[in-house]
Structures are given as structure tokens and as C-alpha cells.
Design an enzyme around this catalytic site. Structure first.
Site, PDB file in Angstrom:
ATOM      1  N   SER A   1      12.146  19.443   4.186  1.00  0.00           N
ATOM      2  CA  SER A   1      13.453  19.670   4.349  1.00  0.00           C
ATOM      3  C   SER A   1      13.988  21.054   4.826  1.00  0.00           C
ATOM      4  O   SER A   1      13.374  21.786   4.362  1.00  0.00           O
ATOM      5  CB  SER A   1      14.184  19.116   2.887  1.00  0.00           C
ATOM      6  OG  SER A   1      14.028  20.093   1.937  1.00  0.00           O
ATOM      7  N   CYS A   2      15.229  21.269   5.215  1.00  0.00           N
ATOM      8  CA  CYS A   2      15.754  22.456   5.425  1.00  0.00           C
ATOM      9  C   CYS A   2      17.165  22.251   5.265  1.00  0.00           C
ATOM     10  O   CYS A   2      17.663  21.223   4.747  1.00  0.00           O
ATOM     11  CB  CYS A   2      15.402  23.097   6.730  1.00  0.00           C
ATOM     12  SG  CYS A   2      15.966  22.133   8.235  1.00  0.00           S
ATOM     13  N   GLY A   3      18.052  23.157   5.592  1.00  0.00           N
ATOM     14  CA  GLY A   3      19.527  23.244   5.281  1.00  0.00           C
ATOM     15  C   GLY A   3      20.046  21.925   5.613  1.00  0.00           C
ATOM     16  O   GLY A   3      20.662  21.337   4.768  1.00  0.00           O
TER      17      GLY A   3
ATOM     18  N   GLN B   1      18.808  19.411   3.086  1.00  0.00           N
ATOM     19  CA  GLN B   1      18.552  20.169   1.758  1.00  0.00           C
ATOM     20  C   GLN B   1      18.885  19.016   0.667  1.00  0.00           C
ATOM     21  O   GLN B   1      20.043  18.760   0.522  1.00  0.00           O
ATOM     22  CB  GLN B   1      19.487  21.325   1.385  1.00  0.00           C
ATOM     23  CG  GLN B   1      19.028  22.233   0.258  1.00  0.00           C
ATOM     24  CD  GLN B   1      19.632  23.630   0.416  1.00  0.00           C
ATOM     25  OE1 GLN B   1      19.871  24.116   1.278  1.00  0.00           O
ATOM     26  NE2 GLN B   1      20.329  23.969  -0.602  1.00  0.00           N
TER      27      GLN B   1
END
Lengths: 263, 206
Positions: free
Chosen positions: B137-139, B51
Site C-alpha cells: 500500500s501507499c497513500g 493507505q
């Protein structure tokens, strides 16, 4: 054709090999099969043998290795095997899924990193349209890889660095600086950097490149560890941190190489 | 050696000292550029990361992003939204908890995997040149991002072992998830529509 069909034939033979006399057996067995026989079993068994052979030479003691290298018959045989494998791969090029070398990644712009490319990676590497390859290990470049470079007009730079382990202070700043100059030169790009596993020597060089991009050290180390895992070396990270970038920075400014472009 | 070091140190600490030699000593730059966690380029103008937040802005500026594919289940912070808005970065939210198109009324948890349809949605953005440069993107930049990249790699014709090796490189000490790999393996790559005229060059089959 089931998996066992494929496995049985060549593997059974391999198991029968006495490891000390492997080379001779391979030699005779590859000759005893008529070369005109264009059979997938035949090809496959040859590849298995080649793999076996490669494994053997690396695990042999240096004395044995020297003896083998002096033996002309063995050399010829190896060449033959190599040719066979190349032919096999060219045949299969369209059908096989692409196999990047282990630890392959794009670094920045047209700079790539990976472990030592193997013949199975050639069709993948072809897609990168490489201009050059920078190899960071001192050993001679293998025949098959060399042929691949020649066939595709790829320049080879070799800067042999010893990958010393324990007091790993041995990695030379001068060589890393030289390496960085080669890599950052747009004339050499697209360029692939590799050492043996693509972990330590390559990791140090990438770390230095990241410093030229002004990355925070924390993130540089994080990237280093990702690629070096599970064999991270604290000394490598220390090298990246303590490396004196004065000369490479001067070089970059003189040649207008900074900031590095992402595309 | 040690004497030199201490004098440099002393001069270093004492900013009022205007010794000309001092200027010749190279210092680490004042501005440290901080890429988001797990950042890595994937292909030309295609990047992956955890993130991103406002502390990454000097880095993100360099990428000239046009699109962020936001796979995290949480929304970005207000200041980051503002940053994207100001820089004309389009955020595509995929796989959010409050996604409008509920998948069979199924609620999403942050730890849930993506579904085939969310993966397809992400890939449909990735195969179009007009959206580039893209950041996925992710966490933490591990599993959800890894899922989409994994399916993209299959689309590129990589074999599954290589896909898995890359996925696991970014998953940290706890390793990869079998469920993610099953999802990658089972994903129907033919369900992604690619218009070769509009696709990025590296995706084109020769």
C-alpha cells in the site's frame, strides 16, 4: 532486423487491399505462398491478415456476415489461418512475454475477470490452470478460442446477456443470479469471467459478488468504475445496488459458500 | 406496487411493529465491510491498496495479513499501528521520508518516485513465501504501489503494454505518470534474487 523491415512487407500489402474484396484477396494470397515456407514474415503477414479478417467480420453488416458464413471456402480458409496462427504461437510460447487479456484481474479466491481472451493471451491463461470460463455474451464462441478450451480441458459456460446501452434496465437479475451460482461453485474454479470488454456485464456480476462479501457500495462502485472507465454506466451501478440478492444468498447458505475465501 | 412499497417502508421505519412478514424481507446487512481505497487482489494472498486505516479493520481481518509493505511517505496512525501490533502484522516501511538508509543523502518527498533500490527491497519481500499474505500500500494506492506491482509483473514475464494498462487502471482521472512507467521499464528484474524453493507458487517458472 529493424522495425521497418518487419512492417514494410506485410503492411504494404494490407494497404493495397480494397476493403470490399478483402476476403478474396486474403484467400488467394495465403494460397499463393507455399505453406512449407516457414518464414517469420510469412507467419506475421498471415496473422495480420487474420486480424484484418476478424475486424472485417465484426464491422460488416449482418447481411454480409451471413453471406460469408455460407461460403464454405471462406470457412476452410479461416480454419487454415487459425491453425497457422496456433502453430506460430506454440512455437513462440517460450519467447514471447506474457500478455494477459485487457482488464484482467483476480477477483477473490480462484475467480478471475477479464475482457474477451484473444489468441495472444493463451499462453498467459495457461498459467492460471483454469477449470472453466464463464462468457457473458450471446454470440457464438470463436473457433480458435473453442479449440483452446478443448486443448486445455476448460469447461465453457455461456450466459448470453444483451449489453444494451441506453435504457440499460435490460440486464437480467435472473441471469446474474445464474452466473453467480456458476462462479461461486468451487467445482468450477479456477474460473475466468469475461464479456466483451470486461467492463459492464462482467462489472455487474463482480458487483454482485462484492455485495455477497458485504462490501460497502461506495467501494463496489469505485471498483466498477475503475474497470469500466472511461465508459462507466450509471445504470450498471444502479443495477448492482438494486439487485435482489435474496435468492443467491439462500443458494450460498444452502451450499455453505459464504464467506468467500481469499485464498 | 406502490402500496406494497409504502407498507414495507412503514413497517421498516416502525421497529416496534412485530409483523412476522417483516422478517422475510431481506435487508442490507448492518455491517458494511469497507476495503481500503483502490483495493485489489494481485495474486494469491498478495493484495494492493491505498493507505489502510482503522475503518478497514473488519475487511483486513478477512485477509489474515502477515505483512504490509508500507510505501507511503507518511507514517500510519497510532490506532492503525496498534491494530497491526495486536494482530501480529509486520509493517515493512519502504520509501519513507525519514528512511534510515538515505539514498545518496537525497531527501524524499511524498510525490517523489521510488528508487531502484526501494523497489528491489519491496520485491525482495514479495518473492518470499514466508511473508504471505501481503498487502502492498501507499497513500492512494496509485503510483508507488503501481511501480512495485509493475516491476513484479515484469518479473512474471508480462509485456510492458499489459503492465501499463494495469498500472493506469488504478491511477484515477489524472492518469498515469510517464516517470513511473520509465522506472518500471528500466528496472533490472535480474537484480531481484529469487530462491525458487522459498518463492510463492505462482512465481515459479514451469
Amino acid at each position: 532486423m529493424s522495425m521497418t523491415d518487419l512492417n514494410d512487407d506485410p503492411f504494404q500489402m494490407d494497404e493495397d487491399f480494397d476493403s470490399s474484396s478483402n476476403k478474396k484477396l486474403i484467400y488467394t494470397s495465403s494460397n499463393s505462398i507455399p505453406p512449407s515456407q516457414n518464414d517469420i514474415h510469412y507467419m506475421r503477414s498471415n496473422i495480420e491478415q487474420l486480424k484484418l479478417e476478424n475486424n472485417n467480420t465484426t464491422t460488416n453488416t449482418t447481411e454480409e456476415e451471413e453471406k460469408f458464413e455460407e461460403d464454405l471456402d471462406d470457412k476452410l480458409d479461416l480454419n487454415l489461418q487459425n491453425k497457422i496462427q496456433l502453430e506460430y504461437e506454440k512455437q513462440q510460447l517460450d519467447n514471447l512475454p506474457l500478455t494477459p487479456p485487457e482488464n484482467f484481474a483476480l477477483v477473490v479466491g480462484k475467480i478471475y475477470r477479464s475482457s474477451f481472451p484473444q489468441p495472444s493471451n493463451f499462453s498467459f491463461l495457461n498459467k492460471l490452470n483454469l477449470n472453466s470460463i464463464l462468457c457473458l455474451i450471446p454470440e457464438d464462441y470463436p473457433i480458435l478460442q473453442n479449440e483452446f478450451l478443448q486443448d486445455n480441458n476448460i469447461k465453457l459456460f455461456q450466459l448470453g446477456m444483451s449489453g444494451n446501452k441506453e435504457p440499460f434496465v435490460k440486464i437480467s437479475s435472473e441471469l446474474i443470479t445464474e452466473a453467480a451460482k456458476i462462479v461461486l461453485n468451487p467445482k468450477n474454479q479456477p474460473i475466468l469471467i469475461h464479456c466483451n470488454r470486461g467492463k459492464h456485464r462482467t462489472g455487474c456480476l463482480i458487483g454482485v459478488i462484492r455485495r455477497l462479501q458485504n462490501w460497502s457500495l461506495t467501494i463496489i462502485f469505485d471498483e466498477y468504475r475503475k474497470f469500466a472507465s472511461p465508459k462507466e454506466r450509471p445504470m450498471d451501478q444502479q443495477f448492482i445496488e438494486l439487485y435482489d440478492d435474496a435468492e443467491i444468498k439462500k443458494h450460498c447458505h444452502e451450499n455453505n459458500l459464504l464467506p468467500l475465501k481469499w485464498d | 406496487m406502490s402500496i406494497d412499497n409504502t407498507t414495507i417502508q412503514d413497517q421498516d421505519d416502525n421497529n416496534t411493529n412485530t409483523n412476522k412478514q417483516l422478517r422475510k424481507i431481506s435487508h442490507p446487512p448492518a455491517l458494511r465491510i469497507i476495503p481500503p481505497l483502490n483495493f485489489c487482489p494481485v495474486e494469491k494472498q498478495l493484495y494492493r491498496s491505498g493507505q489502510p486505516s482503522i475503518i478497514n479493520q473488519s475487511f483486513l481481518n478477512e485477509l489474515n495479513l502477515k505483512t504490509i509493505i508500507w510505501l507511503a511517505s507518511e507514517e500510519p496512525s497510532d490506532d492503525f499501528l496498534e491494530y497491526c501490533n495486536y494482530n501480529d502484522i509486520n509493517i515493512e516501511f519502504i520509501g519513507m521520508i525519514n528512511e534510515f538508509e538515505y539514498d545518496q543523502q537525497r531527501l524524499q518527498n511524498p510525490w517523489d518516485s521510488l528508487t531502484d533500490s526501494t523497489i528491489r527491497k519491496a520485491l525482495q519481500i514479495i518473492v518470499q513465501k514466508k511473508n504471505y499474505p501481503i498487502l502492498i500500500s501507499c497513500g492512494m494506492g496509485r503510483h508507488r504501489t503501481g511501480t512495485v506491482i509493475g516491476c513484479l509483473r515484469r518479473l512474471q514475464g508480462w509485456n510492458l503494454a499489459s503492465v501499463s494498462e494495469e498500472y493506469r487502471r488504478f491511477t484515477g482521472a489524472r492518469g498515469g505518470r510517464i516517470l513511473v512507467e520509465l522506472l518500471i521499464e528500466g528496472f533490472d528484474i535480474n537484480s531481484v534474487e529469487i530462491d525458487l524453493e522459498k518463492a510463492p507458487d505462482w512465481l515459479k517458472v514451469d
